[in-house]
Design a protein around this motif. Structure first.
Motif, PDB file in Angstrom:
ATOM      1  N   SER A 301       0.798  -1.223  -0.249  1.00 51.53           N
ATOM      2  CA  SER A 301      -0.142   0.036   0.028  1.00 51.53           C
ATOM      3  C   SER A 301       0.757   1.084   0.051  1.00 51.53           C
ATOM      4  N   ALA A 302       0.319   2.306  -0.796  1.00 51.71           N
ATOM      5  CA  ALA A 302       1.212   3.524  -0.810  1.00 51.71           C
ATOM      6  C   ALA A 302       0.433   4.278   0.359  1.00 51.71           C
ATOM      7  N   GLY A 303       1.096   5.679   0.440  1.00 53.26           N
ATOM      8  CA  GLY A 303       0.580   6.556   1.481  1.00 53.26           C
ATOM      9  C   GLY A 303      -0.744   6.762   1.517  1.00 53.26           C
ATOM     10  N   ALA A 304      -1.663   6.753   0.630  1.00 53.68           N
ATOM     11  CA  ALA A 304      -2.852   6.934   0.456  1.00 53.68           C
ATOM     12  C   ALA A 304      -3.646   6.207   1.814  1.00 53.68           C
ATOM     13  N   ALA A 305      -3.077   4.685   1.772  1.00 60.79           N
ATOM     14  CA  ALA A 305      -3.677   3.986   2.776  1.00 60.79           C
ATOM     15  C   ALA A 305      -3.724   4.385   4.276  1.00 60.79           C
ATOM     16  N   ALA A 306      -2.529   5.475   4.676  1.00 65.99           N
ATOM     17  CA  ALA A 306      -2.165   5.839   5.982  1.00 65.99           C
ATOM     18  C   ALA A 306      -3.490   6.910   6.078  1.00 65.99           C
ATOM     19  N   PHE A 307      -3.652   7.684   4.850  1.00 61.56           N
ATOM     20  CA  PHE A 307      -4.599   8.831   4.960  1.00 61.56           C
ATOM     21  C   PHE A 307      -5.946   8.241   5.180  1.00 61.56           C
ATOM     22  N   GLN A 308      -6.430   7.253   4.479  1.00 58.91           N
ATOM     23  CA  GLN A 308      -7.585   6.895   4.277  1.00 58.91           C
ATOM     24  C   GLN A 308      -8.135   5.770   5.586  1.00 58.91           C
ATOM     25  N   CYS A 309      -7.270   5.295   6.484  1.00 61.14           N
ATOM     26  CA  CYS A 309      -7.621   4.319   7.424  1.00 61.14           C
ATOM     27  C   CYS A 309      -8.048   5.192   8.651  1.00 61.14           C
ATOM     28  N   GLN A 310      -9.004   4.327   9.303  1.00 56.14           N
ATOM     29  CA  GLN A 310      -9.796   4.882  10.264  1.00 56.14           C
ATOM     30  C   GLN A 310      -9.702   4.010  11.728  1.00 56.14           C
ATOM     31  N   THR A 311     -10.193   4.605  12.840  1.00 55.20           N
ATOM     32  CA  THR A 311      -9.732   3.662  13.982  1.00 55.20           C
ATOM     33  C   THR A 311     -11.152   3.038  14.069  1.00 55.20           C
ATOM     34  N   VAL A 312     -12.497   3.707  13.748  1.00 56.90           N
ATOM     35  CA  VAL A 312     -13.662   3.226  14.181  1.00 56.90           C
ATOM     36  C   VAL A 312     -14.377   2.671  12.917  1.00 56.90           C
ATOM     37  N   LEU A 313     -14.806   1.628  12.891  1.00 59.72           N
ATOM     38  CA  LEU A 313     -15.733   1.180  11.676  1.00 59.72           C
ATOM     39  C   LEU A 313     -17.266   1.262  12.116  1.00 59.72           C
TER      40      LEU A 313
END
Ligand code: ZN
Ligand code: ZN
Length: 356
Positions: A301-313
């Motif tokens: 995964s590239a940098g976008a994955a760090a930006f798009q991730c979230q703690t709560v689903l």
């Protein structure tokens, strides 16, 4: 107090000296070792149990082998990674010993012990300049008891106490000083095991330069930076490979759950591959931005994955994931899943593996 599980965080000057003492503790069935570092030549003089052949090897793995040799039959788990990345459930019910060299890691140690209710938290420290050895003894399960940060001042949060880029600067402490701190810690464990006295949060410091001993009781401070919260934790024995997320929700039977999170992890949605191959990254709970690979071209995964991730689903995002086994969603043994409900306290579940 009896201890069946121990979590030993940090295998340097003090941790390597504590390990053989812990290995002799009656009743112990499992020890979890955590250290992200590799052994350097300079470590041979000031850390216990190493040989020249160990240089370049993982501290966690070398000391796991040493521990198995000292006590065959003991279950030993080794994490060669940051303390912040190990499953929160490793702290639960454990005798936790922090043998760390920076306060950033101590904040993680303290939060894990109190949030997941460790049986006992020991924090060890040494200072080479005036030959100080310290152990702080804390009781995370006792209501209103002090945490490690309760006695910290602003200076304890200064950048000088922060972990620098690895490797952290050596403390300069001799093996003898590390062994002194380890002995102080082990004697506190033995006292708690043998006595029915009321456990008290306490700090003990021995100054080998001035031959003085300092001991003080530690009290909870309302201005402490840690919020002193604990999870409402129950154990969920299941098979990570066979149990799907939907089956987990059924087993947990939390009525009206509205959101979930995996403690210490981030949910990564099924992003499109950044290499433009048309593939996707599998969704899952991983360290921020890490671990995902494209299901078609295999690129990470590239940098976008760090930006798009979230703690709560949130619940609205659950349906496509319900049929996926927990292991494929990135869950590990002793991870903690917390479910939030609209009408009440969140419930947390410690995942423990069944043999099947
Ligand atoms: Zn505190
Ligand atoms: Zn791809």
């Amino acid at each position: 107090m009896n201890f069946e599980r121990a979590l030993l965080c940090g295998l340097g000057n003090t941790g390597s000296a504590l390990l053989p003492l812990l290995a002799a503790l009656p009743g112990l069935r499992e020890v979890v070792l955590v250290d992200r570092d590799r052994i350097e030549r300079a470590n041979l003089a000031c850390q216990a149990g190493l040989t020249a052949a160990d240089v370049g090897r993982s501290k966690a793995r070398v000391h796991a082998r040493r521990l198995r040799g000292l006590r065959p039959g003991l279950k030993v788990v080794a994490y060669e990674q940051d303390l912040a990345r190990i499953p929160l459930g490793e702290w639960h019910g454990a005798l936790v010993a922090g043998c760390l060299d920076n306060n950033e890691a101590r904040v993680v140690l303290n939060a894990g012990a109190f949030r997941a209710r460790a049986a006992l938290l020991l924090d060890l420290g040494v200072r080479a300049d005036n030959r100080l050895a310290r152990v702080s003894v804390l009781h995370p399960c006792r209501a209103g008891s002090a945490c490690l940060e309760c006695s910290w001042s602003e200076a304890d949060y200064s950048p000088a106490r922060h972990a620098c880029a690895p490797p952290a600067p050596a403390s300069g402490a001799s093996a003898a000083l590390g062994a002194l701190a380890a002995s102080l810690a082990m004697l506190e464990i033995e006292k708690l095991r043998d006595s029915a006295l009321e456990p008290v949060a306490r700090e003990v410091v021995v100054c080998a330069d001035s031959h003085e001993i300092f001991s003080s009781a530690l009290h909870r401070r309302s201005a402490c930076r840690f919020e002193h919260s604990a999870l409402n934790l129950s154990t969920a024995p299941l098979s990570l490979d066979a149990t799907t997320l939907g089956e987990f929700f059924h087993l947990a039977s939390v009525r009206g759950a509205t959101a979930m999170r995996v403690e210490g992890r981030f949910y990564h949605p099924p992003l499109s591959c950044s290499a433009g191959c048309g593939g996707r990254l599998a969704p899952g709970f991983r360290p921020r931005g890490g671990g995902g690979v494209c299901q078609v071209c295999g690129r990470p995964s590239a940098g976008a994955a760090a930006f798009q991730c979230q703690t709560v689903l949130a619940q609205a995002e659950w349906p496509p994931l319900l049929g996926i086994p927990l292991s494929r969603l990135g869950l590990r043994d002793r991870d903690v899943i917390t479910l939030a409900a609209a009408d009440g306290q969140p419930s947390s579940f410690l995942i423990t593996l069944t043999s099947s």
